[in-house]
Design an enzyme around this catalytic site. Structure first.
Site, PDB file in Angstrom:
ATOM      1  N   ASP A   1      34.261  33.920  44.087  1.00 53.28           N
ATOM      2  CA  ASP A   1      32.985  34.121  45.044  1.00 53.28           C
ATOM      3  C   ASP A   1      32.032  35.357  44.587  1.00 53.28           C
ATOM      4  OD1 ASP A   1      31.742  33.100  47.482  1.00 53.28           O
ATOM      5  OD2 ASP A   1      32.334  35.189  48.104  1.00 53.28           O
TER       6      ASP A   1
ATOM      7  N   SER B   1      33.369  31.688  54.187  1.00 54.81           N
ATOM      8  CA  SER B   1      34.675  31.343  53.942  1.00 54.81           C
ATOM      9  C   SER B   1      35.494  31.394  55.328  1.00 54.81           C
ATOM     10  CB  SER B   1      35.358  32.600  53.282  1.00 54.81           C
ATOM     11  OG  SER B   1      34.730  32.453  51.690  1.00 54.81           O
TER      12      SER B   1
ATOM     13  N   PHE C   1      46.553  47.552  46.656  1.00 53.42           N
ATOM     14  CA  PHE C   1      46.542  48.161  45.361  1.00 53.42           C
ATOM     15  C   PHE C   1      45.219  48.997  45.167  1.00 53.42           C
ATOM     16  CE2 PHE C   1      49.337  44.619  44.810  1.00 53.42           C
ATOM     17  CZ  PHE C   1      50.459  45.109  44.432  1.00 53.42           C
TER      18      PHE C   1
ATOM     19  N   GLU D   1      45.138  33.595  47.164  1.00 51.68           N
ATOM     20  CA  GLU D   1      43.514  33.337  46.902  1.00 51.68           C
ATOM     21  C   GLU D   1      43.197  33.984  45.744  1.00 51.68           C
ATOM     22  OE1 GLU D   1      39.509  34.473  48.973  1.00 51.68           O
ATOM     23  OE2 GLU D   1      40.842  35.725  49.201  1.00 51.68           O
TER      24      GLU D   1
ATOM     25  N   ASP E   1      36.953  26.750  49.170  1.00 51.60           N
ATOM     26  CA  ASP E   1      36.705  26.611  50.450  1.00 51.60           C
ATOM     27  C   ASP E   1      35.054  26.360  50.678  1.00 51.60           C
ATOM     28  OD1 ASP E   1      35.757  28.991  49.348  1.00 51.60           O
ATOM     29  OD2 ASP E   1      36.385  30.597  50.752  1.00 51.60           O
ATOM     30  N   HIS E   2      34.195  26.532  49.428  1.00 55.82           N
ATOM     31  CA  HIS E   2      33.118  25.954  49.501  1.00 55.82           C
ATOM     32  C   HIS E   2      32.340  25.973  47.902  1.00 55.82           C
ATOM     33  CE1 HIS E   2      31.851  30.300  49.009  1.00 55.82           C
ATOM     34  NE2 HIS E   2      32.790  30.486  49.936  1.00 55.82           N
TER      35      HIS E   2
ATOM     36  N   ASP F   1      38.322  31.102  45.964  1.00 57.87           N
ATOM     37  CA  ASP F   1      37.046  31.187  46.802  1.00 57.87           C
ATOM     38  C   ASP F   1      35.750  30.863  46.064  1.00 57.87           C
ATOM     39  OD1 ASP F   1      35.116  32.212  48.510  1.00 57.87           O
ATOM     40  OD2 ASP F   1      36.543  33.509  49.604  1.00 57.87           O
TER      41      ASP F   1
ATOM     42  N   HIS G   1      28.215  35.472  43.643  1.00 60.93           N
ATOM     43  CA  HIS G   1      27.020  35.873  44.476  1.00 60.93           C
ATOM     44  C   HIS G   1      26.233  36.836  43.604  1.00 60.93           C
ATOM     45  CE1 HIS G   1      27.754  34.438  48.374  1.00 60.93           C
ATOM     46  NE2 HIS G   1      29.183  34.842  48.432  1.00 60.93           N
TER      47      HIS G   1
HETATM   48 ZN   LIG Z   1      31.073  34.122  49.262  1.00 63.43          ZN
END
Ligand SMILES: [Zn+2]
Length: 513
Positions: free
Chosen positions: A339, A120, A292, A334, A385-386, A76, A343
């Site tokens: 990601d 996403s 978890f 994933e 995804d990006h 991601d 951020h």
């Molecule tokens: Zn994101």
């Protein structure tokens, strides 16, 4: 014995009893996985059917096709600059990650139906369904509008406001796999209800509806996605207990349902920590459900292995459970928190999570090759995804991999001839890694940054500097094309620069779904 060796030769229908005893003999010899029971049972059934139609002599050979497997890896936010930085971080400039060794590659365009820069939800949905949809929509038709959830009885913005006639569900690869009798699994380091995993098993107008998304995986319950068949997903591993737990018990569910108990009642083996996970005997487990953490699982840099399994361990355990199906399986894995670290503009966390993702890919390829040495029946796809806005600044001297005493790519830009620290126009040093936008932008002149050093920029929680200042944690995705790598059955069909919606058809065709 392998499944594709499950061939019965008989010369006469009168030998029905002999064939049956042959079946039993195979059982004794092999100690037998369920896979072979199924193969042998099928062969005997076909034989009996054939014998029922004629009593004269005939030759019959029934070969059961080998299982067809697909593993779809999604990093991601793992743009190509992040991949390069992760390579330098882990193995140095001239090293190779497993991702670097995949024999077939393509570039993928990631724009969504309504945005130049995707989130996403539509990007993973494009991979899973072949349909271009609006930002924040999960596996629905292109005309579906993303409508924000409204407050529920507890004041949480989790109540569905999608409306009755707002687009239609479109089939996902996971649903196609289940319809073919394959097993299916979803593994992630995020909440299992987060956009990427959710796109594989649910259809909804907004990704934030995580209570509704959770119900889609509970076989037979209200909100269940019946396109997953009567049995549902066979393996579910990740975080996000809060959306399976009633509000009164500390969760987010306003409907009072305890979905973990409901999954248990549907014969899922449930694991809630690494100890329980490690104790799961995959050879005796038909369906595995492991959550978890309450929310996302930890960044790999912060992960306590006594509490949370690694992505690699979750991946191989999932393969062990799923591979008992003689027809095959579809597994989505994933690396979801690459990601989140981006951020936050905490590069070290992002690079370590990318490395953990790469380790999972290596573990999967190694395991798949045990039963399918040339991967002629196994397709493994790795993509993102990006992108994000991470950049590599300057003409940095080669750093080699990051280690104790060497910040590596996490350090300052040094002159490649003299080794001296490079300075910007304000006379201050600057880090190799920066971001197009982020929370750490020096106000006015960077002259105040004159004492910046490698120790500071390579710290676990250092926020790399950005050009555009945005709120903490709000660095944005980027719109650049992403990498796709593939190995195994049909991998050579992935090439060129392709739209993200095209990936769906390539996987579908290669796998025979
Ligand atoms: Zn994101």
């Amino acid at each position: 014995m392998r499944l594709d060796a499950g061939v019965f030769n008989v010369s006469s229908c009168g030998n029905e009893v002999l064939v049956r005893s042959g079946f039993l003999k195979y059982n004794r010899i092999d100690k037998m996985t369920r896979r072979y029971h199924t193969a042998a049972g099928l062969s005997v059934a076909l034989l009996l059917a054939a014998c029922g139609s004629a009593s004269q002599q005939s030759d019959l050979t029934v070969a059961t096709p080998p299982p067809q497997n697909v593993i779809f890896f999604l990093g991601d936010g793992m743009g190509m600059t992040t991949m390069t930085a992760a390579r330098i971080y882990a193995v140095g400039e001239d090293g190779e990650l497993t991702m670097d060794t995949l024999p077939e590659t393509a570039f993928v365009k990631t724009f969504s139906n309504d945005a130049q820069v995707t989130d996403s939800a539509p990007s993973m949905s494009a991979y899973m369904t072949g349909v271009k949809m609006n930002n924040e929509v999960l596996s629905m038709s292109s005309d579906t509008r993303a409508i924000d959830p409204i407050a529920d009885a507890n004041g949480n913005k989790l109540a569905n406001n999608c409306g009755g006639s707002n687009g239609n569900p479109v089939p996902t690869l996971v649903e196609l796999a289940k319809a073919k009798g394959w097993s299916a699994g979803v593994v992630t380091t995020t909440r299992i209800t987060h956009a990427t995993p959710a796109a594989t098993y649910t259809h909804i107008c907004h990704r934030d509806l995580e209570n509704d998304i959770a119900t889609a995986m509970v076989p037979g319950g209200a909100g269940y996605n019946t396109a997953l068949g009567t049995s549902g997903l066979d393996v579910v591993l990740g975080g996000g207990k809060q959306f399976f737990t009633p509000f009164k018990d500390g969760g987010k569910r306003a409907d009072g349902r305890d979905l973990i108990a409901e999954m248990k009642a549907k014969n899922y083996t449930v694991a809630s920590n690494a100890t329980e996970f490690n104790a799961v005997d995959a050879s005796k487990t038909e369906r595995l459900f492991g959550l978890f953490t309450s929310s996302h699982m930890s960044y790999d840099l912060d992960r306590d292995p006594a509490k949370e399994p690694s992505l690699a361990d979750m991946t191989t355990k999932a393969m062990d459970v799923l591979s008992k199906n003689s027809k095959g399986y579809f597994l989505m894995v994933e690396g979801g928190r690459i990601d989140h670290a981006l951020h936050e503009t905490t590069a070290k966390k992002a690079l370590q999570d990318t490395l953990a993702f790469d380790n999972a890919i290596k573990a999967a390829i190694d395991k798949a090759k045990i039963s399918d040495p040339t991967l002629k029946n196994t397709l493994i796809v790795v993509t993102a995804d990006h992108d994000h806005t991470l950049v590599l600044n300057g003409y940095a001297k080669r750093t080699g991999k990051t280690s104790a005493g060497n910040a590596g790519v996490l350090g300052l830009v040094k002159n490649y001839v003299t080794g001296a620290t490079e300075k910007d126009l304000d006379g201050a040093p600057y880090s190799i890694i920066g971001f197009g936008n982020g929370e750490n932008r020096t106000q006015a002149s960077r002259a105040s940054m004159a004492s910046l050093d490698d120790t500071t920029t390579s710290a676990n929680t250092y926020h790399q500097e950005a050009t555009i200042r945005v709120a903490a944690g709000s660095e944005t995705h980027g719109g650049t094309d992403v990498f796709l790598g593939a190995i195994g059955k049909g991998a050579d069909t992935f090439l060129g620069t392709i739209d993200n919606t095209k990936v769906f058809g390539l996987v579908k065709n290669a796998a025979g779904l």
